[in-house]
Design a protein around this motif. Structure first.
Motif, short mmCIF file in Angstrom:
data_model
loop_
_atom_site.label_atom_id
_atom_site.label_comp_id
_atom_site.label_asym_id
_atom_site.label_seq_id
_atom_site.Cartn_x
_atom_site.Cartn_y
_atom_site.Cartn_z
N TRP A 8 -14.85 -71.82 21.18
CA TRP A 8 -16.02 -71.13 20.63
C TRP A 8 -17.24 -72.04 20.69
O TRP A 8 -17.16 -73.23 20.36
CB TRP A 8 -15.77 -70.75 19.16
CG TRP A 8 -14.59 -69.85 18.99
CD1 TRP A 8 -13.28 -70.24 18.84
CD2 TRP A 8 -14.59 -68.44 18.96
NE1 TRP A 8 -12.47 -69.14 18.72
CE2 TRP A 8 -13.25 -68.02 18.78
CE3 TRP A 8 -15.58 -67.47 19.06
CZ2 TRP A 8 -12.89 -66.68 18.71
CZ3 TRP A 8 -15.22 -66.14 18.98
CH2 TRP A 8 -13.89 -65.75 18.81
N ASP A 9 -18.39 -71.47 21.09
CA ASP A 9 -19.61 -72.27 21.11
C ASP A 9 -20.28 -72.22 19.74
O ASP A 9 -19.78 -71.57 18.81
CB ASP A 9 -20.56 -71.81 22.23
CG ASP A 9 -21.13 -70.41 22.03
OD1 ASP A 9 -21.00 -69.82 20.92
OD2 ASP A 9 -21.75 -69.90 22.98
N ASP A 10 -21.40 -72.90 19.60
CA ASP A 10 -22.09 -72.98 18.31
C ASP A 10 -22.65 -71.64 17.85
O ASP A 10 -22.94 -71.45 16.67
CB ASP A 10 -23.24 -74.00 18.38
CG ASP A 10 -22.72 -75.42 18.49
OD1 ASP A 10 -21.56 -75.66 18.11
OD2 ASP A 10 -23.48 -76.28 18.96
N GLU A 11 -22.79 -70.69 18.77
CA GLU A 11 -23.29 -69.36 18.40
C GLU A 11 -22.16 -68.39 18.07
O GLU A 11 -22.40 -67.21 17.83
CB GLU A 11 -24.15 -68.78 19.54
CG GLU A 11 -25.53 -69.43 19.68
CD GLU A 11 -25.44 -70.80 20.34
OE1 GLU A 11 -24.70 -70.93 21.34
OE2 GLU A 11 -26.08 -71.73 19.84
N GLY A 12 -20.91 -68.88 18.08
CA GLY A 12 -19.78 -68.03 17.72
C GLY A 12 -19.27 -67.15 18.84
O GLY A 12 -18.65 -66.13 18.59
N ARG A 13 -19.51 -67.54 20.09
CA ARG A 13 -19.02 -66.78 21.24
C ARG A 13 -17.86 -67.51 21.89
O ARG A 13 -17.89 -68.74 22.02
CB ARG A 13 -20.14 -66.62 22.28
CG ARG A 13 -21.31 -65.78 21.81
CD ARG A 13 -22.34 -65.69 22.94
NE ARG A 13 -22.80 -67.04 23.28
CZ ARG A 13 -24.05 -67.44 23.17
NH1 ARG A 13 -24.98 -66.64 22.75
NH2 ARG A 13 -24.38 -68.68 23.50
N PRO A 63 -15.49 -64.96 15.27
CA PRO A 63 -15.59 -66.41 15.42
C PRO A 63 -15.13 -67.14 14.17
O PRO A 63 -15.38 -66.70 13.06
CB PRO A 63 -17.08 -66.65 15.66
CG PRO A 63 -17.60 -65.34 16.14
CD PRO A 63 -16.74 -64.29 15.50
#
Length: 180
Positions: free
Chosen positions: A119-124, A157
């Motif tokens: 997961w990236d910092d944007e929750g994707r 996320p």
């Protein structure tokens, strides 16, 4: 288990043990392989590692040069497994697989029974870039407390790199109720 510097009294101390004890599995850090490569230590040329079947690399991602070094400096016909997990989950999110190929810059796949994503910092959920691993469902080593039931998280996320579970029933990824 080895306690001490893997380079004292020489850079071959662990390989002396591996050859003498006829290790089938050797597990160490990616940084150790890098230090060996830079130090010119090549057990392939100095030790009988004929019984060695699996080399595991952990602690940090194995570099392209590290992967090449394992096959050119340690053993040509060995399974190399780069793994990721940790003490926080008492398991591995992703690890090696003896029936699939090893590719530079990639870990072979998720652990058996694990539903994991990065997961990236944007929750994707993302692939092929830096991110945090997280389980999106219960996984085998996750204990159930006595007298308590747990609900697996949905695919939203995560809030951290470790699963957060609460509720009244545990549901497996295939939808079966796992309540005790």
């Amino acid at each position: 288990m080895f306690n001490g510097s893997p380079f004292a009294p020489s850079g071959n101390v662990l390989w002396h043990y591996a050859a003498e004890e006829r290790f089938a599995i050797f597990d160490t850090s990616a940084k150790y392989f890098d230090a060996m490569r830079k130090g010119g230590i090549e057990p392939l040329r100095t030790h009988d590692l004929s019984k060695l079947r699996l080399i595991i690399s952990t602690g940090s991602p194995l570099s392209h040069e590290g992967l090449t070094f394992v096959y050119e400096g340690i053993k040509e016909d060995v399974q190399l497994a780069s793994i990721s997990g940790g003490t926080d989950i008492v398991s591995c999110f992703v690890l090696g697989n003896p029936v699939t190929p090893v590719w530079r810059g990639e870990i072979q796949g998720p652990g058996l029974g694990l539903a994991v994503d990065a997961w990236d910092d944007e929750g994707r959920a993302v692939r092929a870039r830096r991110a945090s691993w997280s389980a999106r469902a219960l996984f085998p080593p996750c204990p159930l407390a006595f007298g308590t039931t747990i609900t697996a998280p949905n695919t939203a996320p995560p809030v951290s790199s470790v699963s957060t579970m609460s509720g009244s029933t545990a549901t497996s990824p295939n939808g079966r109720n796992m309540a005790a």
